[in-house]
Design an enzyme around this catalytic site. Structure first.
Site, PDB file in Angstrom:
ATOM      1  N   CYS A  64      86.612  -1.811 -17.829  1.00 24.99           N
ATOM      2  CA  CYS A  64      87.479  -2.989 -17.835  1.00 24.99           C
ATOM      3  C   CYS A  64      88.754  -2.744 -17.046  1.00 24.99           C
ATOM      4  O   CYS A  64      89.324  -1.653 -17.098  1.00 24.99           O
ATOM      5  CB  CYS A  64      87.899  -3.339 -19.261  1.00 24.99           C
ATOM      6  SG  CYS A  64      86.570  -3.529 -20.440  1.00 24.99           S
ATOM      7  N   CYS A  65      89.190  -3.763 -16.354  1.00 21.96           N
ATOM      8  CA  CYS A  65      90.533  -3.818 -15.781  1.00 21.96           C
ATOM      9  C   CYS A  65      90.925  -5.298 -15.747  1.00 21.96           C
ATOM     10  O   CYS A  65      90.154  -6.152 -16.204  1.00 21.96           O
ATOM     11  CB  CYS A  65      90.607  -3.140 -14.409  1.00 21.96           C
ATOM     12  SG  CYS A  65      89.736  -3.978 -13.072  1.00 21.96           S
TER      13      CYS A  65
END
Length: 151
Positions: A64-65
């Site tokens: 995730c980002c």
């Protein structure tokens, strides 16, 4: 299943992801902002999660980002990883089914908790296709990992 999870930020959706995976009975291996003392840079923690898939210490990963794009790019640089940025359940299903994706990339900005559940249901509910053409495409991607483009 052992699932490596990385996030460059300690956001509510990242914490919900870890909890949802544990609730589904998975062993979660956190990286980045999800683990004290870890480097939270998206390129670093996404690579760490992807390497665990490539070396077999994790069965799959979720990276995730903020947009999910950087995390997916970094993960895809690790040979043997097929990371897919999924913003809906249909894409998650297709990524597992047709592309045999082994890393799910998520946007911390776009993924709500209800959407997260839908994406995870689709991801874990899909089975990689046994269709000859689909398998041939996945095999071609494996060759690309080794700098080969001919079968």
């Amino acid at each position: 299943m052992r699932i490596s999870v990385s996030s460059d930020m300690d956001e509510p959706v990242a914490r919900s992801l870890v909890a949802a995976l544990r609730d589904r009975g998975h062993e979660v291996r956190p990286h980045g902002a999800l683990r004290d003392g870890d480097d939270p840079q998206w390129a670093v923690c996404s690579e760490a999660a992807a390497r665990e898939v490539a070396d077999g210490t994790a069965d799959q990963a979720v990276v995730c980002c903020w947009t999910g794009t950087g995390a997916s790019i970094a993960a895809n640089k690790v040979p043997g990883v097929r990371a897919a940025l999924c913003t809906d359940a249909y894409t998650a299903d297709g990524a597992r089914r047709w592309n045999d994706a082994n890393v799910l990339a998520l946007s911390l900005r776009l993924t709500s908790e209800p959407l997260l559940k839908e994406i995870l249901d689709a991801w874990f509910g899909a089975v990689p296709s046994t269709d000859a053409e689909d398998r041939q495409n996945v095999d071609r991607v494996r060759l690309l990992d080794h700098g080969k483009t001919r079968m």
